[in-house]
Every structure is written in C-alpha cells, then in structure tokens.
Design an enzyme around this catalytic site. Sequence first.
Site, PDB file in Angstrom:
ATOM      1  N   GLY A  42       0.847  -1.198   0.000  1.00 22.20           N
ATOM      2  CA  GLY A  42       0.000   0.000   0.000  1.00 22.20           C
ATOM      3  C   GLY A  42       0.876   1.239   0.000  1.00 22.20           C
ATOM      4  O   GLY A  42       1.953   1.264   0.603  1.00 22.20           O
ATOM      5  N   GLY A  44      -0.566   4.549   0.303  1.00 23.38           N
ATOM      6  CA  GLY A  44      -1.329   5.727   0.727  1.00 23.38           C
ATOM      7  C   GLY A  44      -0.614   6.464   1.841  1.00 23.38           C
ATOM      8  O   GLY A  44       0.607   6.380   1.961  1.00 23.38           O
ATOM      9  N   LEU A  45      -1.385   7.176   2.654  1.00 25.75           N
ATOM     10  CA  LEU A  45      -0.741   7.944   3.713  1.00 25.75           C
ATOM     11  C   LEU A  45       0.062   7.035   4.623  1.00 25.75           C
ATOM     12  O   LEU A  45       1.207   7.336   4.955  1.00 25.75           O
ATOM     13  CB  LEU A  45      -1.796   8.699   4.516  1.00 25.75           C
ATOM     14  CG  LEU A  45      -2.465   9.865   3.780  1.00 25.75           C
ATOM     15  CD1 LEU A  45      -3.433  10.575   4.700  1.00 25.75           C
ATOM     16  CD2 LEU A  45      -1.431  10.848   3.260  1.00 25.75           C
ATOM     17  N   HIS A 268     -21.388   7.296   6.345  1.00 28.75           N
ATOM     18  CA  HIS A 268     -21.312   8.750   6.315  1.00 28.75           C
ATOM     19  C   HIS A 268     -22.666   9.319   5.897  1.00 28.75           C
ATOM     20  O   HIS A 268     -23.237   8.892   4.906  1.00 28.75           O
ATOM     21  CB  HIS A 268     -20.232   9.180   5.314  1.00 28.75           C
ATOM     22  CG  HIS A 268     -19.795  10.588   5.483  1.00 28.75           C
ATOM     23  ND1 HIS A 268     -20.603  11.643   5.174  1.00 28.75           N
ATOM     24  CD2 HIS A 268     -18.634  11.123   5.932  1.00 28.75           C
ATOM     25  CE1 HIS A 268     -19.953  12.772   5.435  1.00 28.75           C
ATOM     26  NE2 HIS A 268     -18.755  12.486   5.887  1.00 28.75           N
ATOM     27  N   ARG A 332     -21.875  11.634  12.955  1.00 31.40           N
ATOM     28  CA  ARG A 332     -22.146  10.870  11.728  1.00 31.40           C
ATOM     29  C   ARG A 332     -23.076   9.687  11.934  1.00 31.40           C
ATOM     30  O   ARG A 332     -24.040   9.503  11.192  1.00 31.40           O
ATOM     31  CB  ARG A 332     -20.819  10.354  11.146  1.00 31.40           C
ATOM     32  CG  ARG A 332     -19.975  11.449  10.573  1.00 31.40           C
ATOM     33  CD  ARG A 332     -18.660  10.916  10.048  1.00 31.40           C
ATOM     34  NE  ARG A 332     -17.902  12.015   9.450  1.00 31.40           N
ATOM     35  CZ  ARG A 332     -16.689  11.881   8.920  1.00 31.40           C
ATOM     36  NH1 ARG A 332     -16.094  10.704   8.915  1.00 31.40           N
ATOM     37  NH2 ARG A 332     -16.070  12.912   8.388  1.00 31.40           N
ATOM     38  N   HIS A 403     -18.398   4.413   4.304  1.00 35.06           N
ATOM     39  CA  HIS A 403     -17.339   5.382   4.096  1.00 35.06           C
ATOM     40  C   HIS A 403     -15.998   4.917   4.652  1.00 35.06           C
ATOM     41  O   HIS A 403     -14.944   5.179   4.083  1.00 35.06           O
ATOM     42  CB  HIS A 403     -17.768   6.675   4.787  1.00 35.06           C
ATOM     43  CG  HIS A 403     -16.772   7.770   4.719  1.00 35.06           C
ATOM     44  ND1 HIS A 403     -16.288   8.241   3.528  1.00 35.06           N
ATOM     45  CD2 HIS A 403     -16.155   8.489   5.680  1.00 35.06           C
ATOM     46  CE1 HIS A 403     -15.423   9.211   3.775  1.00 35.06           C
ATOM     47  NE2 HIS A 403     -15.309   9.363   5.060  1.00 35.06           N
ATOM     48  N   ARG A 437     -15.479   6.692  13.969  1.00 32.08           N
ATOM     49  CA  ARG A 437     -14.352   7.604  13.763  1.00 32.08           C
ATOM     50  C   ARG A 437     -14.859   9.034  13.657  1.00 32.08           C
ATOM     51  O   ARG A 437     -15.862   9.301  13.008  1.00 32.08           O
ATOM     52  CB  ARG A 437     -13.602   7.236  12.480  1.00 32.08           C
ATOM     53  CG  ARG A 437     -12.395   8.117  12.224  1.00 32.08           C
ATOM     54  CD  ARG A 437     -11.612   7.653  11.023  1.00 32.08           C
ATOM     55  NE  ARG A 437     -12.349   7.775   9.769  1.00 32.08           N
ATOM     56  CZ  ARG A 437     -12.581   8.919   9.145  1.00 32.08           C
ATOM     57  NH1 ARG A 437     -12.158  10.053   9.651  1.00 32.08           N
ATOM     58  NH2 ARG A 437     -13.254   8.934   8.007  1.00 32.08           N
TER      59      ARG A 437
END
Lengths: 639, 220, 250
Positions: A42, A44-45, A268, A332, A403, A437
């Site tokens: 991976g 990503g961040l 979400h 949410r 989400h 979250r």
Amino acid sequence: MTLNLQARIPTGPLPQKWDKHRFEMKLVSPANKRKYTVVVVGSGLAGGAASATMSELGYNVKCFCFQDSPRRAHSIAAQGGINAAKNYRNDGDSVYRLFYDTVKGGDFRSREANVYRLAELSVNIIDQCVAQGVPFAREYGGLLANRSFGGAQVSRTFYARGQTGQQLLLGAYQALERQIAAGGVKMYPRTEMLDLVVIDGQARGIIARDLVTGAIEAHVADAVVLASGGYGNVFFLSTNAQGSNATAIWRAYKRGAAFANPCFTQIHPTCIPVHGEYQSKLTLMSESLRNDGRVWVPKQKGDKRDPRQIPEADRDYYLERKYPSFGNLAPRDIASRAAKEVCDEGRGVGETGFGVYLDFADAIKRLGKSVIEDRYGNLFDMYERITNENPYEVPMRIYPAVHYTMGGLWVDYNLMSTVNGLHVTGEANFSDHGANRLGASALMQGLADGYFIIPSTIGDYLATRKPAKVDTTHAAFRDALAGVAERTKRFLAIEGKRTVASFHRELGKIMWEYCGMSRNEAGLKIALTKIPELRAEFWRNVNIPGSDAELNQALEKAGRVADFLELAELMCIDALHRTESCGAHFREESQTPDGEALRDDDHFAYVAAWEYAGEGKPPILNREPLVFENVPLSQRSYK
Amino acid sequence: MGRLGSFYGSMVGKKVVMGVTGLIGIAYLILHVLGNLLVFRGPTAINSYAHFLKSTGELLWTVRIILIVAVILHVVAAVQLTQQNRAARPIGYTRREPQVATIASRTMRWGGALLLIFIIFHILHFTTGTIRPAGVFSSEDVYANMVTSFRIWWVALFYVIAMVALGLHLFHGAWSSVRSIGVSPKSPQPFHRTVSLLLAVLVWAGFTSIPVAVFVGLVR
Amino acid sequence: MNLTLHVWRQAGPDAPGKMVIYEATGVSPEMSFLEMLDVVNEGLTERGEVPIAFDHDCREGICGSCSLMINGVAHGPMRGTATCQLHMRSFKDGDTIYIEPWRARAFRVIKDLAVDRSPLDRIIQAGGFITAPTGSAQDANNILVAKESVDDAMDAAACIGCGACVAACPNASASLFTAAKITHLGLLPQGQSERYRRALKMVQQMELEEFGSCTLHGECQEACPKEISIDTITRMNRDFLRASLLGTRP
C-alpha cells in the site's frame, strides 16, 4: 487454540508512555539497517509515509501498490481536513482534549494508550507536512488557518481547500519518489499482494502478482507492513475507490493475524443518493455542508410534491426536532441512522425513496447566495455535475453511504499483528477509532502510523528478533506461490455465466440490508445463510474471460470479491455476537427508550479479535479487554 | 558543450532561443513597417530614409548580421523541435478535436516555412535586386522599385499572402515568445492577448497596405 | 439511449491494435461515462468476450487514474472534469463516440485504453519534492507563507497526474504536468533552496522521457480536469533559464 493478545502497552502515566517506550525500544545500528528489507503493501498515507521514512532511516524498502502510481492511493480522496492538537486558535484545545474527544467519539471501544499517542503525534504531523510543502490554508498574516469540523467544539482541523487528503498524500508521495530515486525504495506499481508467507511464526515475505504481465512472484522480507486500507467495498456501493480491497489483510488473517471488530463500519450521512442499478460508486459530499444546510423530509408519507412547493408546516426537520442542541450537526452515526429511520417510514425523497433533503434556502436567505457560493461553491458544482440539479434552487438530496471501516487487523501498541513481524497501519488496522471515527482523524492516523510509529517500532522488532536469512526456495514460499497460482487457474477454469460485478452487487445488497446502518439478530442470521450460498455460487458460476498472463481486470476483481465473500461472513458473525449497540454498530435489540444506541460495557468493553480456524470452521473469538483509566465510561448524548 | 550547450540541447532551451530570436524579429518588424509607411509620403521621404539607413554602414551590417543569425537560429531550432515533437507521438489519434489552439498556433510551422521562402525572395527582390519582376531595379530609388513591382499582380499577391502568414505568425509568436522565455506576468486569462493581436493587426495592415495601394493605383 | 462506440482494442503492449465498433444499448443519461463502459463490459463478459481494459479507481475526479480520449478530446466534452465525472447526459441518443487511449511515445499502451504513465513518476523523482526527512521539521507556524502565495501554490498543486495535458498536446508535451509541480513548490518558502535544481532536473527528466516540447497551443490547460494555468509553464521556463545561465544556487 486461542491467541495470547498482548497489547504491550507501556506502563506509566498516559502522557509518558510513548516517550518511555521509545527509549526502551531497541535500535538497529545505522550500518545494519541496510541489511534489512521491509515489504510495505500500500502506498497511501500510511504506506507511502512509512516507506519513505524507513528508507530515510536506511532500511531497504519494497513498496507495492495495485494502482499505476503510488500517488493514486485512495487517501487522495479525503476532502475535509486533518486534526492536530496545536491549539493555534487558543480555544482550549490540547493533546488531552483531542485524545478525550477521540476516545469518547469512538464510543469507548478503542485503546486509550494508542489514542493518546495519536493525539500527541498529530502536532508533529502538521510540522512535517508543512516542511514538505503541503499548501495548507493560511491566514493573511501567513499563519496556518483552522476550521472546526464534524461537530468538534474547537477549531483544530487543518485543510487544503477540499483536497486535504490529496495534498497530504502528494507530500508523502513526493518523499517516497525521492527515496525511490535515491535507491532506498523499490516501487512495485500495478502489483497486488495475494498471500503472506509466514515461516516459524514470523512474517517473512509476500506473494504478489504483476498485474501487467500476470507474473506471480515471491518477495522475501525481514518484516512486512500492511497499509492496504479499509474494506468498505464489501458493500459494493461505498465512497471507496473501485480498487480498494481487503485481499492483503484477508490473506494475512488466513495466515494467522487476528481480525479485530470487523463489523465496525462507518456510514457517512452526506452522500449523493443511489440513482440506478448500474451505479458503481457513491460520492461523498463534505460534512461541512451540514454547518449551513437543514435536513428535512415531508411529514406525509409519499409526498411527491416539488420540495419548493411543500410548505413549512408539512416539513419535518427531524434532526433539529430530535437533537435540539446539536441539530443538523449531530455526529455521523446518529445523523445516518436518523435518515434511515425516516426513509424506512416511507418519507424518503427522490426516485428511490432513499434520500433526504439538505436545504440551503434558509442559509441563502440569511447570508446571501454569494456567501454560500464562497463556502460551498465547489461542492455545489460537483453535486450539479453528478445530479444535474442546481442546489442553489432545489434542495440537495443526500443519503448515508459506507465510508470507512474502523475494524481491521488487530495490532498491539507497536502496530504489530498477532503474526510476528507483520505490522499493520492506517485504516487496515483497528487501532484508534473504536466503534466510530471522528471527522478529520483518518488522515491523522495514517500519517502518525506511517511517519512516526512504524519507523520506530519496526527497528525494535528487527533488533529484538534478528530474523534469520531465508530465500524464496524455502518450502513456505514455494507452497504459497503454488497456492496463488492454483487459485488463479481455478478462477479462470470456472467459466460460468455470471460476471464478477453481479456477485459483488448482490453481496453488497445483502450486507447493506442486514449488516448496514442497523442490525438485528434475525437479519444477521439471514445474511449468514445467504452469504455462503452466494459464495458457493460464485465458485461455481462466475465468468472470468481472458488469461492470467496479461492485464486482466476481471481476474483482479474476482480475487478481491472472493475475499469479500469470506470477510462479509466474518463481519456478520462479529455483528451478531456483539449484542450491544456502540458507535456505528447499532443493534436494534439494544437501544434506549427513545431509540438511541445503548452500550453494554459490562459485557462488551473489549476488542473482538477473530482468529482463523481453518477452511469451513467457525472463527475463534479472542477478547482484549479495554480498560479506561483516564476517560470515564459514559453514555454519549447529543440531545 | 558546457552549460550553454546543454541549455540549447534541451527543448526548453531551444524554445527560449526561438522566443528571443522571435522578439528580435518583432522589434525589427516594427521599425521596418514604420519605415515602409513613408512610401505614402512620397518618393523623397522613403528614398531619403533608405539612403539614411545605408549611410549608417557598420551599424547596418551589425543589424543585418544579428537578423541573419536570429533567423538561422529560429529556423534551426524550429526544425529540430518539430522533429522531436513529431517523434513524441508516433501513433496519432483516429479523431482529435483541438479545443483552443488557434489557426495561428496551428500554422506556425507551415506559415513559418512560407515566411522563410518569402524572406529570401524579399531580400533578393528589394535588397540585392537579383530578382527583378519588372525588369528594372535601382538601389537608389526604393520608391520606384516598389511601385514597378507591385503593379505586377503575382508579386502583389505573393506579398499579400505572405503578410497574412506574417500576421498569424505574430499573433501567436508575440504572445508565446514572452512565455517561452518566462517573462510574461501571471494572468487570470492567459489566452487573452491584446498586445499581440494589436501588433499582428498593425504590422499586417501596415505591410499589406503598400502592395494593395500600389496595385489599385493609390500610390503611383 | 443507444450509442455506437468506436473503441481502441489492443491485446498487449506489443500487439497490434485497432478501432472496434460496439453498440451500447439502454444507456441512461444519469450514468457516468465509466458506468456506461461497465455496462458494455458486462455484456462482453456475458458473451464470453474479453472486456475493455481501462484505468479507473476513485471515480470522483481526484485519483487521476481515468484517462480516455473521448471524441478527440481528453476526458471528453465537459470542461474541468475528469472522465469519471463525465455523465452520459452530455451525449445524445444515436451518437457515435470514439474512445482512444492517451497517445504519446512516453505512454506505452499496456492494454486497450490503459497506458503506462510511469514517466510522470520519474519526473517527480528527478526533483518534484522538498527534501525534508521525517522528524526534521520545525513548528509549522514558524514558516510564514502569504495567503496569496499559498493560494497560487494550491492552484498548481491540484494536479491529479492524469496525463490529460500530454494527451491533449499536439506535441505530446508534459510541460503542464512538470510546470505545475515546479510552480507549487517554487512558490513556497520551503521550496526555495532546491528551486533551481528542481527546475533543471525535472525539465531534463521530462525530455529524457521523450515528451515533446511546448508550443503554447493551450490545449493542456483546456484539457486539465483541474484547469491548471499555462502560466505555470512560463514559470518553469523562467526557473529553467535562470538555472541554466546562472547555476542552481538559489
């Protein structure tokens, strides 16, 4: 056999744990670092930041992503922002407050020590990103700007227009590309991990398929980091990218890594509603819209009038009615459930009846169109592009969508799974968000894991374990290679009638219906009979044209959907066993008299870490008890 | 080679060279058109202007050498870049619809080639007198050279066509040269090019007016 | 609505390719362009044919994966929109649509409509970063950046790396892509130490990858889903010129 879940939380007071731990961890000498190879799955961040940072430290890194470039990882799609306890606004924020909000927002199903460390590191993340040239929004004086986000009472969110995730990812990507050029990272784009190799209880490498040539290859490592993101695509329709998948973590699960809280899925509340059978994905509209938009549905069932013709008296502003103090800004999970409730009553709007209005008419009247245009212009444009409706004139229609997945592979304080040497970061692990979250904290977690935690803890693992030399001739590698090749051939040999997407869509419907925004025992049991049936049909009747020696997107999807078909079952098992409601997990059997989520701390204040028991056997439940020494357990209330 | 060599070796370097030489050409054209317009003030005005230019001697030759070098560099860079650009897309599209490229930008190459032919013809025609469409040439009487030549239909037509190419070349070139050399300021509407439009129209009109005026008999 | 598609089919990087005609039936105007292709692919799969390969991922216009030349226009007829956010209401019943891959020597076709855009990554590798190893940063507010500068930097940083600029350029130039990164980093105080080295190295790499040169047609800006300005190219040229003439020392 049950696992010994050792969270390895350092002793001592909360604020000193990470510092103390960093001192106590063993170091790898600079000369020895280059002798170690770390595989990162991976980009990503979490994965990109970890790869770049570990390479800066001197490790050999091999980084894998299925996209054609590491810059396309799905972190790029995050819009709103990233939290950090900088207290630049002088509004009473602190590391402790961010920690407190995150534990409480997660409905007390996360580990205090991890969350505190996350809050501490949030500050360093902003510093690091600014140094890399991330163009965060600024005030005229040149200082960083902040906004409040997701109902937080302090302004701690840093942002780069509506493209914060993109800019943070490009920062990590650029650092990664710099290390690729320097030779510290070997990048494998368009390459997908299909198995984990475990030797003597230690993760020693992966099997990956080159998606262009179809070549299946073994990669040896001294430690493996999975940063492969979440599994929201189990639901077919979600805000995730098309390629986002659970294969890496699912393969690791089958090799012995425990899967924690798989049923915790965030829905979400503000997405553009589904509009047709062929739809492939759902688009998120930033949560910030709820700052000025008012959510409502008609009071009467089946009221099909043009929304502008419906008088005030016939409208139900249900969030304002039910949650007078938070109103349209309710968290949410609560906003999502409320929307589902009114639609289930038959008061939903739009073609499908699965939508509610998000109305800006009052805000435009109060503030003027130009102010609204300033604040949300790009979002309104995007909405119009997709729906062909002008939200300045007609109320937006929104509906909740999958989400984020809070669940993931279980990890200890060092982010190591129950397989030695297998570390898991970002959305792929379960660690910091509990059962729900908060907004603007996914980016924070990905980068904390990638830039600061893994580069430290991996050294401790390598220095302590000193993995012995192995190579791809080891039987474990040969077996894993053969297994992957055999599975690939099996897919192509089925030659059935149905497309992969049709199975995926059907799975998504089952999951959304029975394991979505609210769950109950009967429904979950139905899902648990339907999923194995669907899985059996998949292996009998799926049709995958083409060969395995070329770019074959149907084959890629087949592998991912096959894993979703197994993971979905585990999610339902987890949801069924957790008879309490908490955060995003709403069990209809466990609610307060006025319909709010009711936790059962006496029985469920633990992390459910599921262990693979073998083909066809039910997974084994392991419990990591959660202890709250700093934030007292309390019921959330947004009335 | 060194720094300058690797600079020219790069495509951006070549574009800078084209931009700078293009600007030299533009500066020259402005003076040239203003001088030529003296034809409308009668034979004495333009002939004495021509005489004055010739009397500058070394300065004239300096300018001529600068211009010749500029044209050569401009053309060589253009040819090299064209080759590189063609190589950059060996397989074209079945269908391609340009969105904002102007006729001017899309005719830079062919228009440029035409202009090169024109410049050579023009020098042989009016400077050296090698080509004499009307059969006569006087190095002293520029006015007469113009009048006798432009009464011939094909000469006038060739000049008029070449000036259309020049106008288009300027419309794109004046705007893009300052971008190529990196000096144009940031603009909210980068495609707006009032200055280059004005320049192109004025230079085109100025030059075109002469053969037209002669041909229709306004200047005789 | 019903459409006729002319799609580039090519089995692999070295295989010959050709335009193949498909009928897309029962297309609804609410579908996105890629969803329309999904439906076509479902049909092909059901008939046992190999579906059309194309790159796509986020389908919300930010990852930069999607890359289709639609009727001769990169990302199709809607301005400032990536292919994935183009909807079928931009077309009419009975339309014929040509779908081709990005074309450039630097972008090798992998299969059908999917191309290899790794040259863009290598341009970033050459210098598209600020050297700031993790942990070495000072407090974020110690660096003041004027709002105007950061806004301009953000305009350029919005690049999604899709390669539409290359595809739309008559010369297959990657100038807009390269210039966007040079502009983003060159406008920020953090990016000053490496500013000229960055411009020099990135331009050199862009040319090594055999992209064409910029002739300022402006097609790239028009094709760019993020509408990045060709002003960035002026800035790239300026920084490159400065680096070439005076060296890379700031």
